[in-house]
Design a protein around this motif. Sequence first.
Motif, PDB file in Angstrom:
ATOM      1  N   PHE A 288       0.839  -1.203   0.000  1.00 32.01           N
ATOM      2  CA  PHE A 288       0.000   0.000   0.000  1.00 32.01           C
ATOM      3  C   PHE A 288       0.867   1.243   0.000  1.00 32.01           C
ATOM      4  CE2 PHE A 288      -1.991   3.461   2.392  1.00 32.01           C
ATOM      5  CZ  PHE A 288      -3.201   3.609   1.740  1.00 32.01           C
ATOM      6  N   ASN A 289       0.396   2.278  -0.715  1.00 31.28           N
ATOM      7  CA  ASN A 289       1.046   3.584  -0.680  1.00 31.28           C
ATOM      8  C   ASN A 289      -0.016   4.655  -0.830  1.00 31.28           C
ATOM      9  OD1 ASN A 289       2.614   6.017  -1.641  1.00 31.28           O
ATOM     10  ND2 ASN A 289       4.287   4.562  -1.313  1.00 31.28           N
ATOM     11  N   ARG A 297       6.658   2.986  -7.214  1.00 28.85           N
ATOM     12  CA  ARG A 297       7.354   3.282  -5.957  1.00 28.85           C
ATOM     13  C   ARG A 297       8.489   2.301  -5.685  1.00 28.85           C
ATOM     14  NH1 ARG A 297      10.269   3.821  -2.612  1.00 28.85           N
ATOM     15  NH2 ARG A 297      10.002   4.393  -0.431  1.00 28.85           N
ATOM     16  N   VAL A 298       8.354   1.039  -6.065  1.00 29.69           N
ATOM     17  CA  VAL A 298       9.366   0.035  -5.747  1.00 29.69           C
ATOM     18  C   VAL A 298      10.683   0.270  -6.474  1.00 29.69           C
ATOM     19  CG1 VAL A 298       7.660  -1.725  -5.154  1.00 29.69           C
ATOM     20  CG2 VAL A 298       8.482  -1.557  -7.513  1.00 29.69           C
ATOM     21  N   TRP A 299      10.688   1.170  -7.443  1.00 30.85           N
ATOM     22  CA  TRP A 299      11.920   1.483  -8.165  1.00 30.85           C
ATOM     23  C   TRP A 299      12.571   2.762  -7.642  1.00 30.85           C
ATOM     24  CZ3 TRP A 299      13.341  -2.468 -11.121  1.00 30.85           C
ATOM     25  CH2 TRP A 299      12.351  -3.328 -11.588  1.00 30.85           C
ATOM     26  N   LYS A 300      12.076   3.280  -6.542  1.00 30.78           N
ATOM     27  CA  LYS A 300      12.601   4.529  -5.986  1.00 30.78           C
ATOM     28  C   LYS A 300      13.247   4.282  -4.623  1.00 30.78           C
ATOM     29  CE  LYS A 300       8.687   7.059  -8.056  1.00 30.78           C
ATOM     30  NZ  LYS A 300       9.384   7.783  -9.118  1.00 30.78           N
ATOM     31  N   VAL A 301      14.176   5.153  -4.236  1.00 35.77           N
ATOM     32  CA  VAL A 301      14.761   5.066  -2.898  1.00 35.77           C
ATOM     33  C   VAL A 301      13.734   5.538  -1.868  1.00 35.77           C
ATOM     34  CG1 VAL A 301      17.129   5.358  -3.707  1.00 35.77           C
ATOM     35  CG2 VAL A 301      15.790   7.373  -3.073  1.00 35.77           C
ATOM     36  N   TYR A 305      12.892   9.593  -2.826  1.00 32.54           N
ATOM     37  CA  TYR A 305      11.941   9.037  -3.806  1.00 32.54           C
ATOM     38  C   TYR A 305      12.388   9.266  -5.245  1.00 32.54           C
ATOM     39  CZ  TYR A 305       9.480   8.799   0.536  1.00 32.54           C
ATOM     40  OH  TYR A 305       9.178   8.544   1.853  1.00 32.54           O
ATOM     41  N   GLN A 306      13.693   9.333  -5.432  1.00 33.11           N
ATOM     42  CA  GLN A 306      14.244   9.367  -6.782  1.00 33.11           C
ATOM     43  C   GLN A 306      14.457   7.940  -7.273  1.00 33.11           C
ATOM     44  OE1 GLN A 306      17.794  11.757  -6.426  1.00 33.11           O
ATOM     45  NE2 GLN A 306      16.664  13.666  -6.580  1.00 33.11           N
ATOM     46  N   GLU A 307      14.360   7.747  -8.584  1.00 32.97           N
ATOM     47  CA  GLU A 307      14.539   6.417  -9.135  1.00 32.97           C
ATOM     48  C   GLU A 307      15.964   5.920  -8.916  1.00 32.97           C
ATOM     49  OE1 GLU A 307      13.400   6.206 -13.250  1.00 32.97           O
ATOM     50  OE2 GLU A 307      11.396   5.512 -12.712  1.00 32.97           O
ATOM     51  N   VAL A 308      16.053   4.671  -8.459  1.00 36.51           N
ATOM     52  CA  VAL A 308      17.364   4.070  -8.285  1.00 36.51           C
ATOM     53  C   VAL A 308      17.729   3.264  -9.527  1.00 36.51           C
ATOM     54  CG1 VAL A 308      16.601   1.899  -7.197  1.00 36.51           C
ATOM     55  CG2 VAL A 308      18.855   2.840  -6.651  1.00 36.51           C
TER      56      VAL A 308
END
Length: 313
Positions: A288-289, A297-301, A305-308
């Motif tokens: 949940f977010n 979201r799972v691709w962000k720090v 909240y920047q893409e990793v």
Amino acid sequence: MIPKSNEMRVEVTTSCNYNCILCPREKLTRKIETMSFGLFKSIFDKITSETSQYNTLTFPGMGEPLLDESLDDKIIYAKKRGFSVLILTNGSLLTVDRFKRLEDIGVESIRVSIYGNSPKSYNAVHGIKNKDLFRRIKYNLTHIAKVKKTTKLLITYNVVENHNKSTLESWIEYWQDKVDLLEVWRPHNWVDGRNYRAVEHEKLITCGRPFSTPLQVQVDGTVNMCCFDFNGKLLLGDLKTQTLKEIFESSLFKKIVGCHTTGNFTGSDLICENCDQRNKDKSDVMIFNSKFDVKERVWKVSTTYQEVLSTKG
């Protein structure tokens, strides 16, 4: 090559007042200590004199940052130099007055981990026995949510089967209209520290971190490649004696980049080889977010909240 990121993360202490079942503290071999203000200032000045790419400072790590008695001085020092400051905490020491103080000195956001919605579920996951602590933390955070002005309050939950899953729905219902961001995850493995996620056969070539990770500074001033590497097995160098350029020109960093470029980790002895962060399928990572699309979201720090990883495999 310094990884592309605007964020430096500084672990100010390895001391913690919790014993969460999610966290492999019993396997921690690094020294339990707190970073002095002098060491922090020296490291901060060295980094910022060498590069202008960083403008955000986060206090995370294997310890509870609010246990650091010089934390406010470190925040003020960074704020005077134009940095945004973020804090990750278990919330046990975050009273209303403490929050107001942190807000007054300019902290942008405070992310609190609350892994339960009853004393029983909370104590089970956080590894504590104080039956009154959950109620006190819930009370404090509820009132903080009412009085906060500029500092964002973020709250996260990790679902652990047979411990706190049954309280999740009531947890979301209570908090989602009170805070700036609410997130629910399934726990990760801390590489080899826990075994909550299956390491899938189908893996990504890279998790993205050697190319776009925040700068990870450990409590003793050393630089680690990855925030999931709790024991510093991917230790790149030491800011007490080296420059950033020297650290990111090290043979170990070049080796890590090489493996993450080809996707071939065989015989490398890097902990990255069997890390769950390289799982290609991330569909079950986030539950949940309240703000972000879960699939994105799972691709962000979990801080800026920047893409990793921009290529997603």
